[in-house]
Every structure is written in C-alpha cells, then in structure tokens.
Design a protein around this motif. Structure first.
Motif, PDB file in Angstrom:
ATOM      1  N   THR A 130       0.821  -1.220   0.000  1.00 34.97           N
ATOM      2  CA  THR A 130       0.000   0.000   0.000  1.00 34.97           C
ATOM      3  C   THR A 130       0.856   1.272   0.000  1.00 34.97           C
ATOM      4  OG1 THR A 130      -0.163  -0.270   2.379  1.00 34.97           O
ATOM      5  CG2 THR A 130      -2.057  -0.978   1.084  1.00 34.97           C
ATOM      6  N   ARG A 131       1.975   1.246   0.637  1.00 33.78           N
ATOM      7  CA  ARG A 131       2.943   2.344   0.641  1.00 33.78           C
ATOM      8  C   ARG A 131       2.336   3.715   0.982  1.00 33.78           C
ATOM      9  NH1 ARG A 131       7.282   1.601  -4.058  1.00 33.78           N
ATOM     10  NH2 ARG A 131       8.639   2.305  -2.411  1.00 33.78           N
ATOM     11  N   PRO A 132       1.823   3.865   2.191  1.00 27.42           N
ATOM     12  CA  PRO A 132       1.260   5.166   2.581  1.00 27.42           C
ATOM     13  C   PRO A 132       2.355   6.228   2.789  1.00 27.42           C
ATOM     14  CG  PRO A 132       1.293   3.674   4.454  1.00 27.42           C
ATOM     15  CD  PRO A 132       1.789   2.878   3.272  1.00 27.42           C
ATOM     16  N   VAL A 133       1.920   7.488   2.941  1.00 23.69           N
ATOM     17  CA  VAL A 133       2.892   8.564   3.206  1.00 23.69           C
ATOM     18  C   VAL A 133       2.597   9.242   4.548  1.00 23.69           C
ATOM     19  CG1 VAL A 133       3.571   9.053   0.824  1.00 23.69           C
ATOM     20  CG2 VAL A 133       1.543  10.173   1.764  1.00 23.69           C
ATOM     21  N   ASP A 134       1.855   8.549   5.423  1.00 20.45           N
ATOM     22  CA  ASP A 134       1.470   9.139   6.705  1.00 20.45           C
ATOM     23  C   ASP A 134       2.678   9.586   7.533  1.00 20.45           C
ATOM     24  OD1 ASP A 134       1.971   6.337   6.782  1.00 20.45           O
ATOM     25  OD2 ASP A 134       1.120   6.203   8.801  1.00 20.45           O
ATOM     26  N   LEU A 135       3.760   8.828   7.481  1.00 23.56           N
ATOM     27  CA  LEU A 135       4.914   9.176   8.327  1.00 23.56           C
ATOM     28  C   LEU A 135       5.678  10.374   7.760  1.00 23.56           C
ATOM     29  CD1 LEU A 135       6.096   5.547   9.207  1.00 23.56           C
ATOM     30  CD2 LEU A 135       4.682   7.111  10.557  1.00 23.56           C
ATOM     31  N   LEU A 136       5.615  10.540   6.448  1.00 19.00           N
ATOM     32  CA  LEU A 136       6.250  11.719   5.841  1.00 19.00           C
ATOM     33  C   LEU A 136       5.470  12.968   6.255  1.00 19.00           C
ATOM     34  CD1 LEU A 136       7.022   9.196   4.047  1.00 19.00           C
ATOM     35  CD2 LEU A 136       7.336  10.784   2.178  1.00 19.00           C
ATOM     36  N   VAL A 172      10.973   2.190  10.848  1.00 15.72           N
ATOM     37  CA  VAL A 172      12.061   2.709  10.012  1.00 15.72           C
ATOM     38  C   VAL A 172      11.518   2.987   8.617  1.00 15.72           C
ATOM     39  CG1 VAL A 172      14.292   2.161   8.984  1.00 15.72           C
ATOM     40  CG2 VAL A 172      13.794   1.455  11.327  1.00 15.72           C
ATOM     41  N   THR A 173      11.700   4.201   8.152  1.00 16.34           N
ATOM     42  CA  THR A 173      11.253   4.549   6.805  1.00 16.34           C
ATOM     43  C   THR A 173      12.317   5.370   6.072  1.00 16.34           C
ATOM     44  OG1 THR A 173       9.760   6.075   5.621  1.00 16.34           O
ATOM     45  CG2 THR A 173       9.670   6.186   8.003  1.00 16.34           C
ATOM     46  N   VAL A 174      12.698   4.854   4.911  1.00 15.30           N
ATOM     47  CA  VAL A 174      13.695   5.544   4.092  1.00 15.30           C
ATOM     48  C   VAL A 174      13.101   6.852   3.578  1.00 15.30           C
ATOM     49  CG1 VAL A 174      14.997   5.384   1.922  1.00 15.30           C
ATOM     50  CG2 VAL A 174      14.857   3.396   3.441  1.00 15.30           C
ATOM     51  N   SER A 175      11.880   6.770   3.045  1.00 15.38           N
ATOM     52  CA  SER A 175      11.253   7.980   2.488  1.00 15.38           C
ATOM     53  C   SER A 175      11.040   9.020   3.586  1.00 15.38           C
ATOM     54  CB  SER A 175       9.923   7.634   1.811  1.00 15.38           C
ATOM     55  OG  SER A 175       9.094   6.911   2.691  1.00 15.38           O
ATOM     56  N   GLY A 176      10.570   8.574   4.740  1.00 15.07           N
ATOM     57  CA  GLY A 176      10.331   9.496   5.850  1.00 15.07           C
ATOM     58  C   GLY A 176      11.625  10.174   6.273  1.00 15.07           C
ATOM     59  N   THR A 315      15.167  -5.680   1.185  1.00 15.02           N
ATOM     60  CA  THR A 315      13.965  -6.117   0.461  1.00 15.02           C
ATOM     61  C   THR A 315      14.168  -5.995  -1.045  1.00 15.02           C
ATOM     62  OG1 THR A 315      11.637  -5.636   0.070  1.00 15.02           O
ATOM     63  CG2 THR A 315      12.951  -3.808   0.859  1.00 15.02           C
ATOM     64  N   ASP A 316      14.987  -5.032  -1.479  1.00 15.44           N
ATOM     65  CA  ASP A 316      15.195  -4.837  -2.918  1.00 15.44           C
ATOM     66  C   ASP A 316      16.023  -5.956  -3.549  1.00 15.44           C
ATOM     67  OD1 ASP A 316      13.744  -2.544  -2.644  1.00 15.44           O
ATOM     68  OD2 ASP A 316      15.415  -1.155  -2.951  1.00 15.44           O
ATOM     69  N   LEU A 317      16.525  -6.901  -2.738  1.00 17.85           N
ATOM     70  CA  LEU A 317      17.229  -8.077  -3.291  1.00 17.85           C
ATOM     71  C   LEU A 317      16.461  -9.369  -3.014  1.00 17.85           C
ATOM     72  CD1 LEU A 317      20.984  -7.255  -2.481  1.00 17.85           C
ATOM     73  CD2 LEU A 317      19.920  -7.372  -4.740  1.00 17.85           C
ATOM     74  N   THR A 337       9.597  -8.661   5.291  1.00 18.42           N
ATOM     75  CA  THR A 337       9.011  -7.913   6.411  1.00 18.42           C
ATOM     76  C   THR A 337       8.765  -6.438   6.086  1.00 18.42           C
ATOM     77  OG1 THR A 337      11.131  -7.257   7.335  1.00 18.42           O
ATOM     78  CG2 THR A 337      10.254  -9.382   8.071  1.00 18.42           C
ATOM     79  N   ILE A 338       9.257  -5.960   4.942  1.00 18.85           N
ATOM     80  CA  ILE A 338       9.157  -4.513   4.677  1.00 18.85           C
ATOM     81  C   ILE A 338       7.873  -4.171   3.904  1.00 18.85           C
ATOM     82  CG2 ILE A 338      10.344  -2.478   3.729  1.00 18.85           C
ATOM     83  CD1 ILE A 338      12.024  -3.853   5.880  1.00 18.85           C
ATOM     84  N   PHE A 339       7.612  -4.899   2.840  1.00 14.93           N
ATOM     85  CA  PHE A 339       6.422  -4.621   2.019  1.00 14.93           C
ATOM     86  C   PHE A 339       5.499  -5.831   2.025  1.00 14.93           C
ATOM     87  CE2 PHE A 339       9.623  -1.730   0.163  1.00 14.93           C
ATOM     88  CZ  PHE A 339       8.954  -0.531   0.394  1.00 14.93           C
TER      89      PHE A 339
HETATM   90  C1  LIG Z   1      13.407   5.370  -4.111  1.00 13.70           C
HETATM   91  C2  LIG Z   1      13.782   4.542  -2.938  1.00 13.70           C
HETATM   92  O1  LIG Z   1      14.716   4.842  -2.231  1.00 13.70           O
HETATM   93  N1  LIG Z   1      13.031   3.454  -2.737  1.00 13.70           N
HETATM   94  C3  LIG Z   1      13.393   2.550  -1.658  1.00 13.70           C
HETATM   95  C4  LIG Z   1      12.771   3.017  -0.374  1.00 13.70           C
HETATM   96  O2  LIG Z   1      11.370   3.038  -0.573  1.00 13.70           O
HETATM   97  P1  LIG Z   1      10.488   3.844   0.472  1.00 13.70           P
HETATM   98  O3  LIG Z   1      11.274   5.020   0.911  1.00 13.70           O
HETATM   99  O4  LIG Z   1       9.164   4.040  -0.151  1.00 13.70           O
HETATM  100  O5  LIG Z   1      10.354   2.795   1.661  1.00 13.70           O
HETATM  101  P2  LIG Z   1      10.140   3.100   3.209  1.00 13.70           P
HETATM  102  O6  LIG Z   1      11.385   2.731   3.921  1.00 13.70           O
HETATM  103  O7  LIG Z   1       9.617   4.471   3.389  1.00 13.70           O
HETATM  104  O8  LIG Z   1       9.010   2.060   3.583  1.00 13.70           O
HETATM  105  C5  LIG Z   1       9.232   1.054   4.564  1.00 13.70           C
HETATM  106  C6  LIG Z   1       7.915   0.605   5.135  1.00 13.70           C
HETATM  107  O9  LIG Z   1       7.318   1.712   5.818  1.00 13.70           O
HETATM  108  C7  LIG Z   1       6.006   1.912   5.368  1.00 13.70           C
HETATM  109  N2  LIG Z   1       5.681   3.349   5.404  1.00 13.70           N
HETATM  110  C8  LIG Z   1       6.491   4.251   4.790  1.00 13.70           C
HETATM  111  C9  LIG Z   1       6.194   5.596   4.808  1.00 13.70           C
HETATM  112  C10 LIG Z   1       5.032   6.019   5.498  1.00 13.70           C
HETATM  113  O10 LIG Z   1       4.700   7.206   5.532  1.00 13.70           O
HETATM  114  N3  LIG Z   1       4.268   5.092   6.104  1.00 13.70           N
HETATM  115  C11 LIG Z   1       4.546   3.754   6.090  1.00 13.70           C
HETATM  116  O11 LIG Z   1       3.827   2.950   6.648  1.00 13.70           O
HETATM  117  C12 LIG Z   1       6.013   1.369   3.928  1.00 13.70           C
HETATM  118  O12 LIG Z   1       4.714   1.043   3.474  1.00 13.70           O
HETATM  119  C13 LIG Z   1       6.903   0.157   4.078  1.00 13.70           C
HETATM  120  O13 LIG Z   1       6.163  -0.912   4.584  1.00 13.70           O
HETATM  121  O14 LIG Z   1      13.113   2.118   0.689  1.00 13.70           O
HETATM  122  C14 LIG Z   1      12.614   0.801   0.492  1.00 13.70           C
HETATM  123  C15 LIG Z   1      12.988  -0.014   1.712  1.00 13.70           C
HETATM  124  O15 LIG Z   1      14.362  -0.164   1.792  1.00 13.70           O
HETATM  125  C16 LIG Z   1      13.171   0.228  -0.806  1.00 13.70           C
HETATM  126  O16 LIG Z   1      12.554  -1.008  -1.063  1.00 13.70           O
HETATM  127  C17 LIG Z   1      12.917   1.146  -2.001  1.00 13.70           C
HETATM  128  O17 LIG Z   1      13.659   0.718  -3.111  1.00 13.70           O
END
Ligand SMILES: CC(=O)N[C@H]1[C@@H](OP(=O)(O)OP(=O)(O)OC[C@H]2O[C@@H](n3ccc(=O)[nH]c3=O)[C@H](O)[C@@H]2O)O[C@H](CO)[C@@H](O)[C@@H]1O
Ligand SMILES: C=C(OP(=O)(O)O)C(=O)O
Length: 429
Positions: A130-136, A172-176, A315-317, A337-339
């Motif tokens: 689902t990849r939400p953006v709530d944490l961002l 832990v969130t990379v995007s966040g 997860t990307d591997l 465990t990530i997606f």
């Molecule tokens: C462009 C880029 O760098 N993409 C990478 C980035 O994706 P991306 O940054 O999208 O991944 P995140 O680390 O943010 O997501 C990790 C988990 O947190 C959840 N989540 C995330 C944000 C949020 O606001 N709420 C929430 O619940 C996601 O749904 C997921 O289950 O890190 C992922 C995890 O290493 C990688 O697979 C992607 O290749």
C-alpha cells in the motif's frame, strides 16, 4: 513495447561496471531544490526514473544540463548533471508525473522548506504494497507545516518557515527519513530524527547536503541531528555505487556459475547480502576494484533469510535471491518484512518450473534441478530482474515482457550481461 529475449545456460565471465545508485541519485537531484545555486552530481545513472525526475524538476523551473562524455571516459561512465533551481516557478508537482514514480513525492520537503509551500500529488510507484505517506506527513507537521489533502494532492504550507523539532519514527522509513532530513536543513533551530533509516543512500544525501552548507551529524545511524541554516549553496557530489545492482549481478553469477568482477562495487554497502551469497555457495572476494564473485563446480545451497532495514538483508534483493534459490539443493525460506505484497514474482517464477509456496510473509522455495525458459511478465522493478536471473540459468528461450519496469532501475542491463557471455537481447517495438 520492448521485450527481452534470453537463451539460458551460459556461465557469466568478465567484468560488470556498477552504476551510480538510483535510490541515492533521485533524492540527491531533489535536494537541488533547496538552493538557488547549482548542484553538480557526478555518476548519475542513465535510467528512466532519472529522466522522469528531470521532467518533474523541469516543471518546477529547474534547469538541468547533462554533460556529455569526454575522450577517454569509460563507455559506462555515469552522467554528470548540473542542476540549477535558481528560480522555482511552480510549487505544484502534478499527478501525471508523480503517479509514475514514488520518490518524486519527496519534492514536497525542499519546496516546503525553501518556498514555504508545496502541492504534490499522492505518489504511485511499484505495486509492492500500500505504501502510505502518513509518516512523511507526520514529520513535516512536526516541523510546523500545515497539511491538508484535497483531490489527491497533499497541500503543505509553512507561512513563517519550518521550525526544528524532534521527530521519532514509529517504524524505520527511508522515504520518511529523506523527507525529514531535507526539510530540517532549512528549518529554524535544531532537529533530531530518531529511529532514522540507516541506509547508505541516506548518508550519501546527508554528505551532499553538508557540502551544500547544511549542518547534519549522525546520518547513517538511527539518530540524526540537524542544525538548521538560513541558506544552502551549490556543491559537487558523486553518487555512491548501486548496492542493489551489485547484489543483483552477484546473484546472477551465483545462479549461472562463472566468475565476474563487479567493478566499482563497495562490499560494505551490502555485507548482509554477500554473507547470504557465501552461504549459498558463491565465493566473494573484495578487491581494489570492487568485488569478484564466482561459483565454480559447487551447487547452490539453500538459505533462510528475512528482509530487514539496513544493515539487514535488503527487500530490494529479495526477489533476486528467490530466483537463485529456485535451483538450490533443498528448501529455502525467505520472509519479507518490509512490504506486504512483494511476492509478485512468485507466480512468474513458477512459469520456469520453480516450486514456491507462500504462507503469509514467508515463501518456501523447494529447489529444482533445472528451470525451463518461458514467456514471463515483469511486474515491478526487482521482480523483473529476478525473472532475468532465472532465465539466465533456464534451459531454452525466455521472453520477458513489460520490461519498462527494468529500465527504471537497471542501466544497460542487456549490454552488461551479454558482455559477460549471456545470450540476451532487447527486442524493440
Ligand atoms: C526510491 C527509494 O529509495 N526506494 C526505496 C525506499 O522506498 P520507500 O522510501 O518508499 O520505503 P520506506 O522505507 O519508506 O518504507 C518502509 C515501510 O514503511 C512503510 N511506510 C512508509 C512511509 C510512510 O509514511 N508510512 C509507512 O507505513 C512502507 O509502506 C513500508 O512498509 O526504501 C525501500 C525499503 O528499503 C526500498 O525497497 C525502495 O527501493
Ligand atoms: C521499490 C523500488 O523503487 P520505488 O521506491 O521507487 O518504487 C526499488 O528501487 O526497488
């Protein structure tokens, strides 16, 4: 629509140059929005995602000049981008562009930090959950932004500018982490990000931001400290090598057998994956030019792996490892465990004759002695390349359809593999 045709069975021998990391290049390009001076990025990979982000930045008024090659440059040399966000003419990132690539949503952070407003479409991207953006949004709100969602757009405002804060991520969130880091560089006062992502791409972006005048310490650890500054300036930065591309080719060699030098790779960026490959029977030798990977004679041993944030197994591997395990001597277990929906490759790998069963977030792979080529469909970026790995070892012909996913993240894949002896060609149209 382009397709890739592979005749399996050849061992890989030779050298594969590793490109700059997609997942660092994208946030680095976005970071250029933070300054009115020019940011020069070297070793930017030539990828569909990079080209799309160039269009998205162009829409905000950013000028991007891609420098050509100089005589003597290696044919695989990444491009140098000169990115100048002198005048930001539009703070809206439209649906038509953002829906195609998730990372483009991250422009919300520098636009808000520098222009005090942003209107950004909710993102799209690979169908892996689902990849939400709530944490961002939570992070930006902590920094003082007022945020609403209307018509599929996130509308963010910070009339008096952002203010430093403590941001504690519940997961832990990379995007966040990228968004919080970029936004906090221009906030008034200090920011602490705790439970930050430790991925090497975060540290690479922080290095570049520091060259631009930001005051960041602790990037690459779970606790990042940012002392806000009034202005950032231009800088020059080289994108770090792609650890996912590195791991992908390492798994391809482990799958086919042979010996390949992954030139420019950095082992410390993917130690967990290299350890798993060694357990699976590959020989991994770090050297001055990168990493040598070989598998001669010995078969593939089964492994049990759980994906985790860095420094865990990425997860990307996961999809690529699953492809490798389809030919292991015994049963392997891979837990994602990530997606929650990153198993789209399972049904496609079955077309090669792989035996995989799913139970919740765990896949059990019963290795088979031989895969057979088949027509398959790429579903997302890493799933696509797992099909290529399976095809390289399968008997006969495989046709991989919908390869635009592959072009998002793998630069000149078919050229790199055919230079090492694979029978692989792109069929256009
Ligand atoms: C462009 C880029 O760098 N993409 C990478 C980035 O994706 P991306 O940054 O999208 O991944 P995140 O680390 O943010 O997501 C990790 C988990 O947190 C959840 N989540 C995330 C944000 C949020 O606001 N709420 C929430 O619940 C996601 O749904 C997921 O289950 O890190 C992922 C995890 O290493 C990688 O697979 C992607 O290749
Ligand atoms: C999932 C990926 O990318 P994105 O986050 O851009 O969808 C990836 O690089 O594997």
């Amino acid at each position: 629509m382009d397709r890739i045709r592979i005749i399996g069975g050849n061992k890989l021998h030779g050298t594969i140059p590793i490109s700059g990391a997609k997942n660092a290049a994208l946030p680095l390009m976005i970071a250029a929005l933070l300054t009115d001076e020019t940011l020069i990025l070297d070793n930017v990979p030539r990828l569909a995602d990079v080209a799309l982000l160039q269009r998205i930045l162009g829409n905000h008024g950013v000028d991007i000049m891609a420098a050509g090659k100089r005589p003597g440059d290696h044919e695989y040399q990444g491009q140098t981008l000169h990115i100048s966000a002198k005048n930001i003419i539009d703070t809206t990132a439209p649906y038509e562009l953002v829906s195609k690539m998730r990372a483009s949503f991250w422009v919300v952070a520098p636009l808000l930090a520098r222009m005090h407003e942003a209107k950004v479409s909710l993102p799209g991207g690979c169908a892996i959950g689902t990849r939400p953006v709530d944490l961002l949004i939570m992070a930006l709100e902590k920094l003082g932004a007022e945020i609403s969602i209307d018509g599929g757009y996130v509308i963010a405002k910070a009339p008096g500018g952002l203010k430093g804060a403590t941001i504690e991520f519940p997961k832990v969130t990379v995007s966040g982490t990228h968004v919080a880091l970029m936004a906090a560089t221009l906030a008034k006062g200090s920011t602490i990000i705790s439970n930050a992502a430790c991925e090497p791409e975060i540290a690479d972006v922080a290095d570049c931001l520091n060259k631009m005048g930001a005051k960041i310490t602790g990037a690459g650890t779970p606790r990042i400290l940012i002392e806000g500054v009034a202005k950032l300036h231009g800088a020059r930065h080289t994108v770090l090598p792609d650890r996912i591309e590195t791991g992908t080719y390492a798994m391809a060699v482990a799958m086919t057998g042979g010996e390949v030098q992954l030139s420019g790779a950095r082992p410390e960026l993917l130690q967990a994956a290299l350890d798993v490959l060694a357990q699976a029977g590959a020989t991994i030798t770090p050297n001055n030019d990168g990493i040598k990977v070989s598998r001669n004679g010995a078969g593939i041993s089964p492994v049990t792996v759980t994906t985790a944030p860095f420094p865990g197994f990425p997860t990307d591997l996961q999809a690529q490892l699953m492809a490798l395990m389809t030919r292991a001597k015994g049963a392997s277990h891979i837990t994602e465990t990530i997606f929650e929906n990153r198993f789209m490759h399972v049904q496609e790998l079955a077309r090669f004759g792989a035996k995989i069963s799913l139970d919740g977030e765990t896949a059990t792979i019963d290795g088979v002695s031989q895969l057979r080529g088949a027509p398959v469909m790429a579903t997302d970026l890493r799933a696509s390349v797992s099909l290529v790995i399976a095809a390289l070892a399968a008997e006969g012909e495989t046709m991989v359809n919908r390869i635009y996913h592959l072009d998002r993240g793998f630069e000149r894949l078919e050229e790199k593999l055919s230079a090492c002896g694979a029978t692989i060609e792109r069929i256009s149209g």
